[in-house]
Every structure is written in C-alpha cells, then in structure tokens.
Design a protein around this motif. Structure first.
Motif, PDB file in Angstrom:
ATOM      1  N   GLU A 235      70.794 -50.911  77.212  1.00  9.35           N
ATOM      2  CA  GLU A 235      71.625 -49.750  76.882  1.00  9.35           C
ATOM      3  C   GLU A 235      71.150 -49.048  75.618  1.00  9.35           C
ATOM      4  O   GLU A 235      71.509 -47.886  75.379  1.00  9.35           O
ATOM      5  CB  GLU A 235      73.088 -50.171  76.718  1.00  9.35           C
ATOM      6  CG  GLU A 235      73.788 -50.554  78.011  1.00  9.35           C
ATOM      7  CD  GLU A 235      74.000 -49.365  78.930  1.00  9.35           C
ATOM      8  OE1 GLU A 235      74.444 -48.317  78.442  1.00  9.35           O
ATOM      9  OE2 GLU A 235      73.693 -49.472  80.126  1.00  9.35           O
ATOM     10  N   GLN A 236      70.357 -49.706  74.796  1.00 13.72           N
ATOM     11  CA  GLN A 236      69.916 -49.112  73.539  1.00 13.72           C
ATOM     12  C   GLN A 236      68.623 -48.302  73.670  1.00 13.72           C
ATOM     13  O   GLN A 236      68.223 -47.629  72.718  1.00 13.72           O
ATOM     14  CB  GLN A 236      69.717 -50.202  72.486  1.00 13.72           C
ATOM     15  CG  GLN A 236      71.008 -50.944  72.163  1.00 13.72           C
ATOM     16  CD  GLN A 236      70.864 -51.797  70.927  1.00 13.72           C
ATOM     17  OE1 GLN A 236      70.290 -51.348  69.939  1.00 13.72           O
ATOM     18  NE2 GLN A 236      71.362 -53.014  70.976  1.00 13.72           N
ATOM     19  N   LEU A 237      67.985 -48.340  74.832  1.00 12.71           N
ATOM     20  CA  LEU A 237      66.726 -47.625  75.003  1.00 12.71           C
ATOM     21  C   LEU A 237      66.989 -46.141  75.263  1.00 12.71           C
ATOM     22  O   LEU A 237      67.650 -45.770  76.236  1.00 12.71           O
ATOM     23  CB  LEU A 237      65.931 -48.219  76.173  1.00 12.71           C
ATOM     24  CG  LEU A 237      64.613 -47.507  76.502  1.00 12.71           C
ATOM     25  CD1 LEU A 237      63.680 -47.473  75.286  1.00 12.71           C
ATOM     26  CD2 LEU A 237      63.932 -48.176  77.694  1.00 12.71           C
TER      27      LEU A 237
ATOM     28  N   PHE B 259      67.955 -44.174  78.699  1.00 16.30           N
ATOM     29  CA  PHE B 259      67.178 -44.444  79.902  1.00 16.30           C
ATOM     30  C   PHE B 259      67.989 -45.260  80.877  1.00 16.30           C
ATOM     31  O   PHE B 259      68.528 -46.315  80.542  1.00 16.30           O
ATOM     32  CB  PHE B 259      65.882 -45.184  79.581  1.00 16.30           C
ATOM     33  CG  PHE B 259      65.103 -45.544  80.823  1.00 16.30           C
ATOM     34  CD1 PHE B 259      64.399 -44.568  81.511  1.00 16.30           C
ATOM     35  CD2 PHE B 259      65.110 -46.837  81.312  1.00 16.30           C
ATOM     36  CE1 PHE B 259      63.707 -44.871  82.670  1.00 16.30           C
ATOM     37  CE2 PHE B 259      64.413 -47.159  82.474  1.00 16.30           C
ATOM     38  CZ  PHE B 259      63.709 -46.174  83.150  1.00 16.30           C
ATOM     39  N   ARG B 260      68.052 -44.756  82.098  1.00 13.23           N
ATOM     40  CA  ARG B 260      68.722 -45.471  83.179  1.00 13.23           C
ATOM     41  C   ARG B 260      67.881 -45.351  84.440  1.00 13.23           C
ATOM     42  O   ARG B 260      67.526 -44.247  84.844  1.00 13.23           O
ATOM     43  CB  ARG B 260      70.109 -44.880  83.442  1.00 13.23           C
ATOM     44  CG  ARG B 260      71.097 -45.118  82.312  1.00 13.23           C
ATOM     45  CD  ARG B 260      72.433 -44.493  82.626  1.00 13.23           C
ATOM     46  NE  ARG B 260      73.417 -44.750  81.589  1.00 13.23           N
ATOM     47  CZ  ARG B 260      74.640 -44.245  81.578  1.00 13.23           C
ATOM     48  NH1 ARG B 260      75.030 -43.449  82.556  1.00 13.23           N
ATOM     49  NH2 ARG B 260      75.469 -44.525  80.592  1.00 13.23           N
TER      50      ARG B 260
ATOM     51  N   VAL C 209      60.216 -38.978  94.021  1.00 12.34           N
ATOM     52  CA  VAL C 209      60.844 -38.953  92.692  1.00 12.34           C
ATOM     53  C   VAL C 209      60.382 -40.170  91.920  1.00 12.34           C
ATOM     54  O   VAL C 209      60.363 -41.288  92.458  1.00 12.34           O
ATOM     55  CB  VAL C 209      62.388 -38.954  92.782  1.00 12.34           C
ATOM     56  CG1 VAL C 209      63.008 -38.920  91.391  1.00 12.34           C
ATOM     57  CG2 VAL C 209      62.889 -37.773  93.606  1.00 12.34           C
ATOM     58  N   ILE C 210      59.975 -39.977  90.663  1.00 11.51           N
ATOM     59  CA  ILE C 210      59.620 -41.096  89.793  1.00 11.51           C
ATOM     60  C   ILE C 210      60.466 -41.018  88.529  1.00 11.51           C
ATOM     61  O   ILE C 210      61.082 -39.991  88.230  1.00 11.51           O
ATOM     62  CB  ILE C 210      58.118 -41.094  89.437  1.00 11.51           C
ATOM     63  CG1 ILE C 210      57.742 -39.833  88.646  1.00 11.51           C
ATOM     64  CG2 ILE C 210      57.274 -41.230  90.690  1.00 11.51           C
ATOM     65  CD1 ILE C 210      56.305 -39.858  88.121  1.00 11.51           C
ATOM     66  N   ASP C 211      60.471 -42.102  87.776  1.00  6.90           N
ATOM     67  CA  ASP C 211      61.309 -42.155  86.578  1.00  6.90           C
ATOM     68  C   ASP C 211      60.656 -41.487  85.382  1.00  6.90           C
ATOM     69  O   ASP C 211      61.281 -40.662  84.710  1.00  6.90           O
ATOM     70  CB  ASP C 211      61.640 -43.623  86.247  1.00  6.90           C
ATOM     71  CG  ASP C 211      62.431 -44.294  87.350  1.00  6.90           C
ATOM     72  OD1 ASP C 211      63.588 -43.902  87.548  1.00  6.90           O
ATOM     73  OD2 ASP C 211      61.880 -45.174  88.027  1.00  6.90           O
ATOM     74  N   ILE C 212      59.408 -41.841  85.080  1.00  8.29           N
ATOM     75  CA  ILE C 212      58.758 -41.399  83.848  1.00  8.29           C
ATOM     76  C   ILE C 212      57.395 -40.801  84.171  1.00  8.29           C
ATOM     77  O   ILE C 212      56.621 -41.381  84.936  1.00  8.29           O
ATOM     78  CB  ILE C 212      58.588 -42.572  82.862  1.00  8.29           C
ATOM     79  CG1 ILE C 212      59.953 -43.131  82.445  1.00  8.29           C
ATOM     80  CG2 ILE C 212      57.799 -42.138  81.626  1.00  8.29           C
ATOM     81  CD1 ILE C 212      59.856 -44.452  81.683  1.00  8.29           C
ATOM     82  N   HIS C 213      57.123 -39.649  83.576  1.00  9.78           N
ATOM     83  CA  HIS C 213      55.786 -39.048  83.657  1.00  9.78           C
ATOM     84  C   HIS C 213      55.347 -38.772  82.225  1.00  9.78           C
ATOM     85  O   HIS C 213      56.059 -38.114  81.469  1.00  9.78           O
ATOM     86  CB  HIS C 213      55.823 -37.756  84.464  1.00  9.78           C
ATOM     87  CG  HIS C 213      54.473 -37.278  84.919  1.00  9.78           C
ATOM     88  ND1 HIS C 213      53.299 -37.518  84.205  1.00  9.78           N
ATOM     89  CD2 HIS C 213      54.085 -36.572  86.016  1.00  9.78           C
ATOM     90  CE1 HIS C 213      52.283 -36.983  84.846  1.00  9.78           C
ATOM     91  NE2 HIS C 213      52.721 -36.396  85.951  1.00  9.78           N
TER      92      HIS C 213
ATOM     93  N   ASN D  50      73.465 -38.151  80.936  1.00 11.05           N
ATOM     94  CA  ASN D  50      72.346 -39.055  80.698  1.00 11.05           C
ATOM     95  C   ASN D  50      71.574 -39.295  81.985  1.00 11.05           C
ATOM     96  O   ASN D  50      72.041 -39.012  83.075  1.00 11.05           O
ATOM     97  CB  ASN D  50      72.843 -40.403  80.148  1.00 11.05           C
ATOM     98  CG  ASN D  50      73.398 -40.272  78.751  1.00 11.05           C
ATOM     99  OD1 ASN D  50      72.859 -39.538  77.930  1.00 11.05           O
ATOM    100  ND2 ASN D  50      74.495 -40.956  78.484  1.00 11.05           N
ATOM    101  N   GLY D  51      70.389 -39.841  81.822  1.00 14.58           N
ATOM    102  CA  GLY D  51      69.658 -40.328  82.971  1.00 14.58           C
ATOM    103  C   GLY D  51      68.611 -39.397  83.517  1.00 14.58           C
ATOM    104  O   GLY D  51      68.035 -39.665  84.547  1.00 14.58           O
ATOM    105  N   GLY D  52      68.340 -38.284  82.854  1.00 18.41           N
ATOM    106  CA  GLY D  52      67.267 -37.414  83.294  1.00 18.41           C
ATOM    107  C   GLY D  52      67.627 -36.611  84.522  1.00 18.41           C
ATOM    108  O   GLY D  52      68.750 -36.630  85.014  1.00 18.41           O
TER     109      GLY D  52
END
Length: 438
Positions: A135-137, A150-151, A357-361, A401-403
């Motif tokens: 939860e802290q990220l 980040f989720r 769909v991806i999480d991080i680019h 949150n969550g992009g």
C-alpha cells in the motif's frame, strides 16, 4: 542538479543518480547503481564500509540499528533487501559498526555472530503483512502528472506487467542508458520483493536508419552489426548487476505482428499508404493525440528520427512502414517490401507478448515525445476507429488511484527517468558528448 526517483516513493528513501559532468567509465556507472539502489542514509541507519570486492567496491553499505528500525516505516525496510551486489554474492554485511578484533583467533566467531544478527534484524524489519507494505508504493505517472498508489489490475491477482523501451543496437551503450536500466532494475527488484509475479519485457530495436547507416560505414551486414551490439549490451548489463528481464524481444522477430497492427490501424481509418509502399499514421485523425506529452496539434512536429516529407498529409504524421531501399534489410508486406518504422515495433510486441493492457511502461524522459506518444496513438488506433464509440480519454479508478484502466489506454502507469546531462545538455550519441558504460 535534478534527482530521479525512478517512480519509487520518497518514503522508501531511494534517491536518484545525480547527472555526471565529465566522470568516465564503469566506476561511475557502478557508483550510480549503488546510489539508486538505496545506498544513502535512511531513517535509523548508519553506514559502514562495504566488504564487497567487486569492481574494487569501497562504497557504503547501510546497516540498521534494531532499536531504531523498530520505529521506521515498512517501506524503508524494503531498500535493505535491494543491494544488487549482496544478492549476487556471498558477502555478509555487518549490522553494526565493524570493529575488527585485534585477536585473529576471534574472527570466525565474530563473523558467525554478525551473520546471526543480520538474519534476526532482517526478519524483524520486514512486516508480516505484505499488503501493508504494498500500500505504500507510489509511482509518478507521466500521464496524470502526479504520484499514484500502485495497484495491479483486480482480475490479474499478483501479476504485474512492465515494459521498458530498450536500446537501438548500433554502438556501445553509454552512461545515459545505464541510468535508465539501473533505475528500472531497482523497480523490478522492488516489485519482486513485494511478492508480485512480474513480467518484465525490454526490447531491442535491431533494424533502424542508424543501424543501416553504421553498417554501411563499416561494411558490415546491418543485422550482424545489431546482433553483435546486443551481445555487448548484455555484457554491460551484467557488469551493472542488472537482473535479466523476463523477455527481450527483437523487432525483426515480430515483423508479422507489426504488419497485422498496421493493417488494423489502416482499417480503422487512422493510417494511409503511399504508392511507393510507405505507410504513415494520420495524426489529425485521432482526437486526444498529444495528451501524454501535453502537446497540442499545433505544436506537433515530425519525429526526431525522420525528416519532414512533403508527401505526408501533415508534417506530424509518422512512418509505420518504410518502403525498401537498395541494400537495406526488407520484409514482404501488403504494401511491398520494406521494414517497420521506429514506433510501431513496441506497440506490436506489447500486444503480442503481453496483451492489450499492461501495468507499467517505462523509459527515459526523451521518449515521452515522440516515441511514447506515438505508441499510445498506435495502440488506440488499432483498438478501433473514433467513430465506433470508443472513448480515447483517460479514465481513472473511482478513487482516483490505479492509473488508466480503459482498453484504449494500453498503459496504466507511464514512468520516465531524467537525463544524464553533460554541460547542461542531454548525453547522447548524436551530440557526441557521451561516455560508454565500459
């Protein structure tokens, strides 16, 4: 000097690599890896000399006083486990100021005691509730211009997908490249420490104008030249102790996926072909183009790697497929023999290897425009025409949150690291102000 947090939360205590001026060689790269991996004084920590001998290491190793760590944040404890040298060696780092015994006979007993203390303090430092640590990220999302918690996607469980743009392999990699891949190596390690199942993909651009031009200068086959520098890049990453990604796809291995993506974009009304076999993306056809970089349509210009072409509908239109020229590598396509443009390879490989769909680019800040802006446009255009009712605007989760979480926004968190500057200019091969990693 500006600092890079590489998308990591400030509470972790991870600080950025500082841009060098004219420091040379591998020692700088190694020192930068120490810095970005958390080798700074954290709350409740004191530093002692490191016992590593790799590359003549004499940098600090952060140690923790147990009575102080008890009051520190769980996120700060994460950094304790991210030392890339200790993960790849059998060295043991003391948890208190090392005071060597005057009596040689007590050395073995002292080492055993130190090892036991390390294990005890590590067990105490990592919270039992991993969910609390996760939860802290927070990551700074270039799309939203703010830090976001980040989720992972709810239906994906603990799986996290991260794609980082790799190098164009026509020369040895420089310190600026080291900064990118060390920064995302730290994030990769952090996500693994948080017990996420991470798919980390980093590509190679192995066919490009620069590769072709360099090969012509040296009299070498372009694909052989790129293969040689892929090997050299792997050596540099090993020397920097970067973990290997899950996958390292090459553009030339996915030409069929590139062609399929281009066909979808044309069918959806967002690209056009020319009689000579070139295919261009029609920037004006896509509402919202420029929202990642913050550029308006009036501000848009041709990509950095291409010259303005009067055959295009707009100077901002960019190449999806380039018709073959004599002596260049080429592949057959519906538009004739040719090769991919620079941007299309990443959209195509992400779709094939990772999904829609991806999480991080991630990548360097210089990739926000035009490369990542064009990647985003391509993936949206391949998903469907604007007239089909698709909403091409960013949508956030209900709690903010969550992009991004729409099929068209194929990336949920866009992360970009800062430049390594030399004399107030970005380090780059085109400017001739670069120092190789080695």
């Amino acid at each position: 000097m500006r600092t890079l947090h590489a998308g990591l939360p400030r509470s972790c205590g991870v600080v950025a690599m500082q841009p060098p001026s004219r420091l040379l060689g591998r020692q700088l790269a190694v020192q930068q890896h120490r810095n970005v991996a958390g080798f700074t004084k954290l709350p409740g920590r004191s530093c002692v000399p490191c016992s590593c001998t790799r590359f003549g290491c004499s940098g600090p190793t952060c140690t923790t006083r147990s009575q102080q760590m008890a009051g520190s944040s769980p996120a700060a404890a994460v950094v304790q486990h991210l030392h890339p040298w200790s993960q790849r060696s059998n060295y043991t780092h003391s948890t208190s100021l090392v005071r060597r015994s005057a009596a040689a006979g007590t050395a073995a007993a002292s080492t055993t005691t130190q090892q036991t203390a390390v294990k005890q303090q590590q067990a105490a430092a990592v919270p039992a509730d991993m969910h609390q640590l996760r939860e802290q990220l927070q990551l700074y999302n270039t799309m939203s211009r703010k830090k976001e918690q980040f989720r992972p996607r709810p239906h994906m469980g603990d799986k996290v997908q991260m794609y980082v743009c790799g190098v164009t392999v026509y020369d040895y990699s420089h310190i600026g490249h080291a900064r990118v891949y060390v920064a995302f190596d730290v994030l990769y390690r952090l996500l693994q420490h948080l017990q996420y199942d991470v798919q980390y993909v980093r590509n190679f651009t192995d066919v490009d104008d620069k590769i072709i031009n360099r090969a012509a200068e040296s009299g070498e086959d372009p694909l052989e030249l790129s293969a040689r520098f892929i090997t050299e890049f792997h050596k540099d990453m090993a020397d920097l102790a970067c973990l290997p990604p899950t996958l390292e796809p090459k553009a030339t291995d996915h030409i069929d996926a590139v062609i399929t993506t281009i066909q979808q974009i044309i069918a959806n009304g967002h690209a056009y072909s020319l009689p000579d076999g070139d295919v261009y993306f029609d920037v004006a056809s896509l509402p919202g183009y420029g929202r990642l970089s913050g550029r308006s349509q009036d501000d848009n210009r041709a990509g950095e790697r291409v010259a303005v072409d009067s055959r295009k509908r707009s100077p901002a239109d960019f190449a999806l497929w380039k018709a073959a020229k004599p002596g260049e590598p080429s592949w057959s396509s519906p538009w004739g023999p040719g090769r991919p443009g620079w941007h299309i390879e990443c959209s195509s490989m992400i779709s094939r290897l990772m999904g829609n769909v991806i999480d991080i680019h991630g990548g360097g800040r210089d990739l926000v425009f035009p490369h990542h802006e064009n990647e985003l446009a391509q993936s949206q255009a391949a998903a469907g025409p604007c007239s089909c009712g698709h909403d091409h605007t960013t949508k956030q989760h209900a709690d903010g949150n969550g992009g991004s979480d729409t099929p068209q926004d194929f990336v949920r968190y866009w992360l970009h690291n800062g430049f390594v500057n030399v004399d107030s200019e970005k380090m780059s091969k085109s400017l001739g102000n670069f120092f190789t990693i080695r």
